[in-house]
Design a protein around this motif. Structure first.
Motif, short mmCIF file in Angstrom:
data_model
loop_
_atom_site.label_atom_id
_atom_site.label_comp_id
_atom_site.label_asym_id
_atom_site.label_seq_id
_atom_site.Cartn_x
_atom_site.Cartn_y
_atom_site.Cartn_z
N UNK A 56 35.10 -54.29 42.94
CA UNK A 56 34.22 -54.07 41.78
C UNK A 56 35.02 -53.66 40.55
N UNK A 57 36.04 -52.85 40.73
CA UNK A 57 36.88 -52.44 39.59
C UNK A 57 37.60 -53.66 39.01
N UNK A 58 38.13 -54.53 39.88
CA UNK A 58 38.77 -55.76 39.39
C UNK A 58 37.78 -56.59 38.59
N UNK A 59 36.55 -56.70 39.09
CA UNK A 59 35.52 -57.45 38.39
C UNK A 59 35.27 -56.84 37.00
N UNK A 60 35.08 -55.53 36.97
CA UNK A 60 34.82 -54.86 35.70
C UNK A 60 35.96 -55.00 34.71
N UNK A 61 37.18 -54.88 35.19
CA UNK A 61 38.35 -55.04 34.32
C UNK A 61 38.46 -56.48 33.82
N UNK A 62 38.22 -57.44 34.71
CA UNK A 62 38.29 -58.85 34.31
C UNK A 62 37.27 -59.13 33.21
N UNK A 63 36.04 -58.69 33.42
CA UNK A 63 34.99 -58.94 32.43
C UNK A 63 35.32 -58.24 31.11
N UNK A 64 35.84 -57.01 31.18
CA UNK A 64 36.20 -56.28 29.97
C UNK A 64 37.34 -56.97 29.22
N UNK A 65 38.23 -57.61 29.96
CA UNK A 65 39.37 -58.30 29.35
C UNK A 65 39.00 -59.65 28.78
N UNK A 66 37.89 -60.24 29.24
CA UNK A 66 37.59 -61.62 28.85
C UNK A 66 36.30 -61.83 28.09
N UNK B 32 20.86 -55.50 43.89
CA UNK B 32 21.94 -54.54 44.17
C UNK B 32 23.31 -55.05 43.75
N UNK B 33 23.67 -56.26 44.16
CA UNK B 33 25.00 -56.79 43.83
C UNK B 33 25.17 -56.96 42.32
N UNK B 34 24.17 -57.53 41.68
CA UNK B 34 24.25 -57.71 40.21
C UNK B 34 24.35 -56.37 39.51
N UNK B 35 23.61 -55.39 39.99
CA UNK B 35 23.62 -54.06 39.38
C UNK B 35 25.00 -53.40 39.56
N UNK B 36 25.60 -53.55 40.75
CA UNK B 36 26.93 -52.99 40.98
C UNK B 36 27.97 -53.63 40.06
N UNK B 37 27.88 -54.94 39.90
CA UNK B 37 28.81 -55.62 39.00
C UNK B 37 28.60 -55.19 37.55
N UNK B 38 27.34 -55.06 37.14
CA UNK B 38 27.03 -54.62 35.78
C UNK B 38 27.61 -53.22 35.56
N UNK B 39 27.40 -52.33 36.53
CA UNK B 39 27.92 -50.97 36.42
C UNK B 39 29.45 -50.94 36.37
N UNK B 40 30.09 -51.80 37.17
CA UNK B 40 31.56 -51.87 37.17
C UNK B 40 32.08 -52.32 35.81
N UNK B 41 31.41 -53.27 35.20
CA UNK B 41 31.80 -53.75 33.88
C UNK B 41 31.56 -52.66 32.84
N UNK B 42 30.41 -52.01 32.90
CA UNK B 42 30.08 -50.95 31.94
C UNK B 42 31.05 -49.78 32.06
N UNK B 43 31.57 -49.51 33.24
CA UNK B 43 32.50 -48.40 33.45
C UNK B 43 33.82 -48.61 32.71
#
Length: 100
Positions: free
Chosen positions: A32-42, A57-68
């Motif tokens: 999830x952290x990799x996902x959030x960092x990737x989205x933040x970078x791109x 649940x999965x979409x919410x976790x990804x959204x939260x990881x990106x927001x973090x």
């Protein structure tokens, strides 16, 4: 040294390739952290949209990881992604960083 966009894309391709050997198994939170960092970078954070509902649940976790990762600039997100990928994948990522 900062990670260039080109180097970042090469690292992301390695991370996304199921055939890339890994140094160790990644945890769900690391993925999830990799996902959030990737989205933040791109992607611009304004494009994130609203937080998914409780039943997604999965979409919410990804959204939260990106927001973090909102506090990071694109360059900081690329560097953090490369650092985590290097820890998880190891030599293939180190080789990409060395050739940059």
């Amino acid at each position: 040294m900062a990670v260039s966009e080109e180097t970042f894309q090469k690292i992301a391709a390695l991370v996304g390739d199921k055939n890339t050997p890994t140094a160790r198994k990644s945890s769900h939170s690391e993925k999830l952290r990799l996902y959030g960092l990737y989205k933040s970078a791109t992607v611009e954070s304004e494009q994130r949209g609203t937080r998914p509902g409780l039943l997604s649940i999965e979409k919410r976790q990804k959204w939260d990881a990106w927001a973090a990762e909102d506090k990071l600039s694109k360059e900081e997100a690329r560097q953090a992604y490369a650092d985590l990928a290097k820890e998880l994948v190891g030599k293939p990522v180190e080789d990409v960083l060395a050739s940059a």
